[in-house]
Design a protein around this motif. Structure first.
Motif, PDB file in Angstrom:
ATOM      1  N   GLY A   9      -5.086  73.775  24.823  1.00 30.94           N
ATOM      2  CA  GLY A   9      -4.998  72.380  23.936  1.00 30.94           C
ATOM      3  C   GLY A   9      -4.994  72.814  22.512  1.00 30.94           C
ATOM      4  N   PRO A  10      -5.048  71.786  21.695  1.00 31.65           N
ATOM      5  CA  PRO A  10      -4.869  72.286  20.316  1.00 31.65           C
ATOM      6  C   PRO A  10      -6.027  72.861  19.595  1.00 31.65           C
ATOM      7  CG  PRO A  10      -5.403  69.881  20.620  1.00 31.65           C
ATOM      8  CD  PRO A  10      -5.243  70.386  21.995  1.00 31.65           C
ATOM      9  N   ILE A  11      -5.905  73.530  18.493  1.00 31.32           N
ATOM     10  CA  ILE A  11      -6.962  74.022  17.874  1.00 31.32           C
ATOM     11  C   ILE A  11      -8.097  73.188  17.039  1.00 31.32           C
ATOM     12  CG2 ILE A  11      -7.426  75.745  15.881  1.00 31.32           C
ATOM     13  CD1 ILE A  11      -4.930  77.020  16.664  1.00 31.32           C
ATOM     14  N   LEU A  12      -7.161  72.109  16.337  1.00 32.43           N
ATOM     15  CA  LEU A  12      -7.897  71.205  15.712  1.00 32.43           C
ATOM     16  C   LEU A  12      -8.321  69.801  16.489  1.00 32.43           C
ATOM     17  CD1 LEU A  12      -6.655  71.263  12.016  1.00 32.43           C
ATOM     18  CD2 LEU A  12      -8.813  72.394  12.984  1.00 32.43           C
ATOM     19  N   TYR A  13      -9.131  69.287  16.164  1.00 36.06           N
ATOM     20  CA  TYR A  13      -9.837  68.172  17.179  1.00 36.06           C
ATOM     21  C   TYR A  13      -9.923  66.982  16.248  1.00 36.06           C
ATOM     22  CZ  TYR A  13     -12.738  65.061  20.064  1.00 36.06           C
ATOM     23  OH  TYR A  13     -12.966  63.835  20.775  1.00 36.06           O
ATOM     24  N   ARG A  14      -9.061  65.858  16.186  1.00 32.19           N
ATOM     25  CA  ARG A  14      -9.206  64.665  15.360  1.00 32.19           C
ATOM     26  C   ARG A  14      -9.963  63.367  16.051  1.00 32.19           C
ATOM     27  NH1 ARG A  14      -4.606  67.472  14.110  1.00 32.19           N
ATOM     28  NH2 ARG A  14      -4.202  67.594  11.585  1.00 32.19           N
ATOM     29  N   GLN A  15     -11.100  62.923  15.367  1.00 30.07           N
ATOM     30  CA  GLN A  15     -11.603  61.911  15.895  1.00 30.07           C
ATOM     31  C   GLN A  15     -11.967  60.923  14.775  1.00 30.07           C
ATOM     32  OE1 GLN A  15     -15.840  62.025  17.624  1.00 30.07           O
ATOM     33  NE2 GLN A  15     -14.672  62.315  19.658  1.00 30.07           N
ATOM     34  N   THR A  16     -11.700  59.505  15.277  1.00 31.80           N
ATOM     35  CA  THR A  16     -12.126  58.327  14.288  1.00 31.80           C
ATOM     36  C   THR A  16     -13.324  58.157  14.352  1.00 31.80           C
ATOM     37  OG1 THR A  16     -10.013  57.125  14.852  1.00 31.80           O
ATOM     38  CG2 THR A  16     -11.669  56.101  13.814  1.00 31.80           C
ATOM     39  N   ARG A  17     -14.154  58.228  13.101  1.00 30.49           N
ATOM     40  CA  ARG A  17     -15.606  57.923  12.830  1.00 30.49           C
ATOM     41  C   ARG A  17     -15.383  56.860  11.779  1.00 30.49           C
ATOM     42  NH1 ARG A  17     -18.654  62.436  14.602  1.00 30.49           N
ATOM     43  NH2 ARG A  17     -17.548  63.465  16.133  1.00 30.49           N
ATOM     44  N   VAL A  18     -16.703  56.302  11.683  1.00 33.36           N
ATOM     45  CA  VAL A  18     -16.952  55.226  10.686  1.00 33.36           C
ATOM     46  C   VAL A  18     -17.808  55.896   9.343  1.00 33.36           C
ATOM     47  CG1 VAL A  18     -18.402  53.081  10.119  1.00 33.36           C
ATOM     48  CG2 VAL A  18     -17.300  53.540  12.271  1.00 33.36           C
ATOM     49  N   GLY A  19     -17.053  55.578   8.095  1.00 33.65           N
ATOM     50  CA  GLY A  19     -17.577  56.173   7.112  1.00 33.65           C
ATOM     51  C   GLY A  19     -18.011  55.324   6.115  1.00 33.65           C
ATOM     52  N   TYR A  20     -17.915  55.591   4.743  1.00 35.93           N
ATOM     53  CA  TYR A  20     -18.413  54.767   3.452  1.00 35.93           C
ATOM     54  C   TYR A  20     -17.825  53.296   3.642  1.00 35.93           C
ATOM     55  CZ  TYR A  20     -19.706  54.074  -1.352  1.00 35.93           C
ATOM     56  OH  TYR A  20     -20.130  53.862  -2.616  1.00 35.93           O
TER      57      TYR A  20
END
Length: 203
Positions: free
Chosen positions: A46-57
Motif C-alpha cells: 500500500g501507499p506510504i502516506l494516508y490521506r483522509q478528509t477531515r473537518v477543520g477551521y
C-alpha cells in the motif's frame, strides 16, 4: 459563562508561531520521516502516506496527512469506523509509529498550509462530525479554531471509540477553548511529550 470569546490577535499569533514551528519541525524530522517511510513500505502493501478528509477551521474540509498505519482494506467491509486503542486493523509498524505519534509527522505540512495548528481540538471525519453535531450540544464549537497536531483532550483522555467518548472529549476541548492562551499551549505540548515518551504512549 460569557462564552468562548477569543482575541483575534491571539489567533494570529498562534498562526504565525504555527507556521514557524511547522517549517522547523518539517526540516528537523525529515531524516526520521525517511526511516518511517521505509519501514511502512517494507511492512505491508500500500501507499506510504494516508490521506483522509477531515473537518477543520470554520467547518472547511481538508486532507490530513499521516503515515499509513492500517491495512489498505481497513474499511472495505464496514465503512467508516472509530479507531480503538488495540485496533486489529493496525499493522505491526503501525502500532509502533502510533504509540510514539510518528504517524502524525507529515501533518507539519498541514500546519504550514494553515489547515492545522500545533495545539487545538483534533480534526474529525465529516461523517462523524455530521452525526455528533446532531446529538452533542456545542460540538461545532470545536471548529472555531484550527485543529491541532495535539490537544488537551488527547493528553487527558484515551482513544475515543463511541459517541459517549466523543462527548467526554468535547468537555476537554471546550475547556481548552474557554482558557485558550499561549501558556496553555506550551503546557499541552510539554504534556504531549511526556505522554509519548512515558509508559502511557500516545493517545
Amino acid at each position: 459563562s460569557d462564552g468562548f470569546r477569543r482575541s483575534r490577535l491571539m489567533l494570529e499569533i498562534k498562526r504565525t508561531l504555527g507556521l514557524a514551528f511547522g517549517l522547523i519541525g518539517l526540516v528537523l524530522s525529515a531524516p526520521l520521516m525517511g526511516l518511517v517511510a521505509v519501514a511502512v513500505k517494507l511492512d505491508s502493501r500500500g501507499p506510504i502516506l494516508y490521506r483522509q478528509t477531515r473537518v477543520g477551521y470554520h467547518g472547511r474540509h481538508f486532507e490530513v496527512l499521516k503515515f499509513r498505519s492500517m491495512r489498505t482494506d481497513a474499511e472495505k467491509l464496514n465503512g467508516a469506523q472509530w479507531a480503538s486503542e488495540r485496533d486489529p486493523r493496525v499493522t505491526r509498524v503501525g502500532r509502533i509509529i502510533r504509540r510514539f505519534r510518528l504517524d502524525e509527522l507529515p501533518q507539519f505540512t498541514n500546519v504550514i498550509r494553515g489547515e492545522m495548528s500545533f495545539v487545538g481540538p483534533r480534526p474529525e471525519r465529516p461523517v462523524f462530525v455530521e452525526e455528533l453535531n446532531k446529538i452533542i450540544p456545542y460540538y461545532d464549537e470545536r471548529h472555531s479554531v484550527r485543529p491541532g497536531l495535539t490537544g488537551w483532550a488527547q493528553t487527558q483522555f484515551p482513544y475515543g471509540a463511541n459517541v459517549e467518548d466523543a462527548r467526554s472529549k468535547l468537555e476537554y476541548d471546550l475547556f481548552y477553548l474557554k482558557h485558550l492562551s499561549l501558556l496553555f499551549d506550551i503546557a499541552i505540548v510539554l504534556d504531549t511529550v511526556k505522554t509519548v515518551l512515558g509508559t502511557k504512549g500516545a493517545r
